[in-house]
Design a protein around this motif. Structure first.
Motif, PDB file in Angstrom:
ATOM      1  N   VAL A 123       0.818  -1.213   0.000  1.00 30.83           N
ATOM      2  CA  VAL A 123       0.000   0.000   0.000  1.00 30.83           C
ATOM      3  C   VAL A 123       0.852   1.264   0.000  1.00 30.83           C
ATOM      4  CG1 VAL A 123      -2.086  -1.051   0.937  1.00 30.83           C
ATOM      5  CG2 VAL A 123      -0.421  -0.064   2.495  1.00 30.83           C
ATOM      6  N   LEU A 124       2.014   1.224   0.641  1.00 33.55           N
ATOM      7  CA  LEU A 124       2.897   2.389   0.599  1.00 33.55           C
ATOM      8  C   LEU A 124       3.468   2.577  -0.805  1.00 33.55           C
ATOM      9  CD1 LEU A 124       4.070   4.728   2.205  1.00 33.55           C
ATOM     10  CD2 LEU A 124       5.998   3.245   2.823  1.00 33.55           C
ATOM     11  N   MET A 125       3.859   1.491  -1.446  1.00 30.10           N
ATOM     12  CA  MET A 125       4.390   1.588  -2.804  1.00 30.10           C
ATOM     13  C   MET A 125       3.290   2.018  -3.779  1.00 30.10           C
ATOM     14  SD  MET A 125       6.790  -1.102  -4.906  1.00 30.10           S
ATOM     15  CE  MET A 125       8.120  -0.964  -3.707  1.00 30.10           C
ATOM     16  N   ASP A 126       2.082   1.538  -3.573  1.00 30.84           N
ATOM     17  CA  ASP A 126       0.963   1.958  -4.407  1.00 30.84           C
ATOM     18  C   ASP A 126       0.740   3.461  -4.280  1.00 30.84           C
ATOM     19  OD1 ASP A 126      -1.531   1.337  -6.028  1.00 30.84           O
ATOM     20  OD2 ASP A 126      -2.427   2.236  -4.237  1.00 30.84           O
ATOM     21  N   LEU A 127       0.797   3.991  -3.086  1.00 32.76           N
ATOM     22  CA  LEU A 127       0.664   5.432  -2.861  1.00 32.76           C
ATOM     23  C   LEU A 127       1.790   6.184  -3.572  1.00 32.76           C
ATOM     24  CD1 LEU A 127      -1.130   7.457  -1.309  1.00 32.76           C
ATOM     25  CD2 LEU A 127       0.431   7.199   0.625  1.00 32.76           C
ATOM     26  N   TYR A 128       2.988   5.656  -3.501  1.00 30.91           N
ATOM     27  CA  TYR A 128       4.146   6.235  -4.187  1.00 30.91           C
ATOM     28  C   TYR A 128       3.881   6.335  -5.691  1.00 30.91           C
ATOM     29  CZ  TYR A 128       8.850   6.131  -6.268  1.00 30.91           C
ATOM     30  OH  TYR A 128       9.965   6.375  -7.029  1.00 30.91           O
ATOM     31  N   PHE A 129       3.403   5.269  -6.300  1.00 30.97           N
ATOM     32  CA  PHE A 129       3.150   5.280  -7.741  1.00 30.97           C
ATOM     33  C   PHE A 129       1.958   6.157  -8.106  1.00 30.97           C
ATOM     34  CE2 PHE A 129       5.613   1.218  -7.795  1.00 30.97           C
ATOM     35  CZ  PHE A 129       6.643   1.695  -8.597  1.00 30.97           C
TER      36      PHE A 129
ATOM     37  N   ASN B 264       1.269  15.127   3.314  1.00 27.98           N
ATOM     38  CA  ASN B 264       1.293  14.600   4.677  1.00 27.98           C
ATOM     39  C   ASN B 264      -0.052  14.029   5.102  1.00 27.98           C
ATOM     40  OD1 ASN B 264       3.971  15.249   4.977  1.00 27.98           O
ATOM     41  ND2 ASN B 264       3.609  17.067   6.213  1.00 27.98           N
ATOM     42  N   ASP B 265      -1.151  14.652   4.680  1.00 32.25           N
ATOM     43  CA  ASP B 265      -2.455  14.148   5.116  1.00 32.25           C
ATOM     44  C   ASP B 265      -2.710  12.740   4.587  1.00 32.25           C
ATOM     45  OD1 ASP B 265      -2.730  15.254   2.508  1.00 32.25           O
ATOM     46  OD2 ASP B 265      -4.887  15.566   2.808  1.00 32.25           O
ATOM     47  N   GLU B 266      -2.239  12.435   3.392  1.00 30.27           N
ATOM     48  CA  GLU B 266      -2.402  11.075   2.867  1.00 30.27           C
ATOM     49  C   GLU B 266      -1.530  10.083   3.625  1.00 30.27           C
ATOM     50  OE1 GLU B 266      -2.970  10.213  -1.222  1.00 30.27           O
ATOM     51  OE2 GLU B 266      -3.225  12.344  -1.698  1.00 30.27           O
ATOM     52  N   LEU B 267      -0.331  10.509   3.965  1.00 28.92           N
ATOM     53  CA  LEU B 267       0.535   9.631   4.759  1.00 28.92           C
ATOM     54  C   LEU B 267      -0.034   9.417   6.158  1.00 28.92           C
ATOM     55  CD1 LEU B 267       4.039  10.949   3.680  1.00 28.92           C
ATOM     56  CD2 LEU B 267       3.020   8.741   3.127  1.00 28.92           C
TER      57      LEU B 267
ATOM     58  N   SER C 278       7.402  10.639   9.882  1.00 32.25           N
ATOM     59  CA  SER C 278       8.820  10.699   9.495  1.00 32.25           C
ATOM     60  C   SER C 278       9.340   9.318   9.097  1.00 32.25           C
ATOM     61  CB  SER C 278       9.671  11.306  10.610  1.00 32.25           C
ATOM     62  OG  SER C 278       9.607  10.530  11.769  1.00 32.25           O
ATOM     63  N   GLY C 279       8.898   8.282   9.769  1.00 31.65           N
ATOM     64  CA  GLY C 279       9.326   6.937   9.404  1.00 31.65           C
ATOM     65  C   GLY C 279       8.808   6.517   8.038  1.00 31.65           C
ATOM     66  N   MET C 280       7.573   6.904   7.744  1.00 37.28           N
ATOM     67  CA  MET C 280       7.009   6.561   6.442  1.00 37.28           C
ATOM     68  C   MET C 280       7.716   7.328   5.322  1.00 37.28           C
ATOM     69  SD  MET C 280       3.025   6.081   7.508  1.00 37.28           S
ATOM     70  CE  MET C 280       2.452   6.166   5.844  1.00 37.28           C
ATOM     71  N   LYS C 281       8.088   8.580   5.589  1.00 38.18           N
ATOM     72  CA  LYS C 281       8.833   9.346   4.584  1.00 38.18           C
ATOM     73  C   LYS C 281      10.193   8.700   4.329  1.00 38.18           C
ATOM     74  CE  LYS C 281       6.654  13.812   5.057  1.00 38.18           C
ATOM     75  NZ  LYS C 281       6.850  15.249   5.247  1.00 38.18           N
TER      76      LYS C 281
ATOM     77  N   CYS D 130      13.400   4.968   0.623  1.00 37.18           N
ATOM     78  CA  CYS D 130      13.929   3.639   0.285  1.00 37.18           C
ATOM     79  C   CYS D 130      13.228   3.069  -0.944  1.00 37.18           C
ATOM     80  CB  CYS D 130      13.774   2.697   1.476  1.00 37.18           C
ATOM     81  SG  CYS D 130      14.811   3.118   2.891  1.00 37.18           S
ATOM     82  N   ILE D 131      11.911   3.254  -1.016  1.00 34.01           N
ATOM     83  CA  ILE D 131      11.171   2.795  -2.196  1.00 34.01           C
ATOM     84  C   ILE D 131      11.676   3.520  -3.438  1.00 34.01           C
ATOM     85  CG2 ILE D 131       8.899   2.898  -3.321  1.00 34.01           C
ATOM     86  CD1 ILE D 131       7.675   2.270  -0.547  1.00 34.01           C
ATOM     87  N   HIS D 132      11.898   4.815  -3.317  1.00 35.84           N
ATOM     88  CA  HIS D 132      12.404   5.605  -4.451  1.00 35.84           C
ATOM     89  C   HIS D 132      13.773   5.079  -4.890  1.00 35.84           C
ATOM     90  CE1 HIS D 132      12.183   9.066  -7.060  1.00 35.84           C
ATOM     91  NE2 HIS D 132      13.363   9.501  -6.637  1.00 35.84           N
ATOM     92  N   TYR D 133      14.588   4.704  -3.952  1.00 34.24           N
ATOM     93  CA  TYR D 133      15.906   4.127  -4.249  1.00 34.24           C
ATOM     94  C   TYR D 133      15.753   2.834  -5.049  1.00 34.24           C
ATOM     95  CZ  TYR D 133      20.646   2.387  -3.430  1.00 34.24           C
ATOM     96  OH  TYR D 133      21.923   1.909  -3.593  1.00 34.24           O
TER      97      TYR D 133
END
Length: 114
Positions: free
Chosen positions: A13-19, A29-32, A58-61, A66-69
């Motif tokens: 779900v975090l990667m899906d949000l990223y894409f 921030n509100d979505e995170l 901050s941990g999710m950011k 890391c996902i971006h990497y």
């Protein structure tokens, strides 16, 4: 601080949000924070004891870095991504239907119980 390892459905779900935000780690921030609440709801439903730092903003950011990497092949972002994020990216590329299914199931299970 209590360290709770990330699990596949959380990474999906975090990667899906990223894409969904154009493959950038600049997600509002509100979505995170909304996702953070879902993560906490999930932990409560699974009986996982967490503290105030669990899946916080901050941990999710940092995890988004890391996902971006991973997605940029190490050209940008934060090195030190866990193997889970590499596996999640492989799932996204190799089996997008399963990736989306896992994502939808997460929201169905934990959004409706808030």
């Amino acid at each position: 601080m209590i360290r709770v390892p990330w699990e596949l459905e959380e990474a999906v779900v975090l990667m899906d949000l990223y894409f969904r935000h154009g493959s950038t780690h600049s997600i509002p921030n509100d979505e995170l924070l909304n996702l953070s609440h879902l993560y906490r709801n999930r932990a409560n439903m699974l009986g996982i004891h967490v503290d105030d730092k669990f899946r916080n903003l901050s941990g999710m950011k940092m995890q988004l870095g890391c996902i971006h990497y991973v997605v940029t092949g190490g050209k940008e972002g934060m090195s030190g991504a866990s193997r889970l994020f590499y596996q999640t990216y492989d799932l996204y590329r190799d089996d997008p239907k399963l990736f989306k299914y896992i994502c939808n199931e997460f929201y169905d299970k934990y959004r409706s119980k808030m």
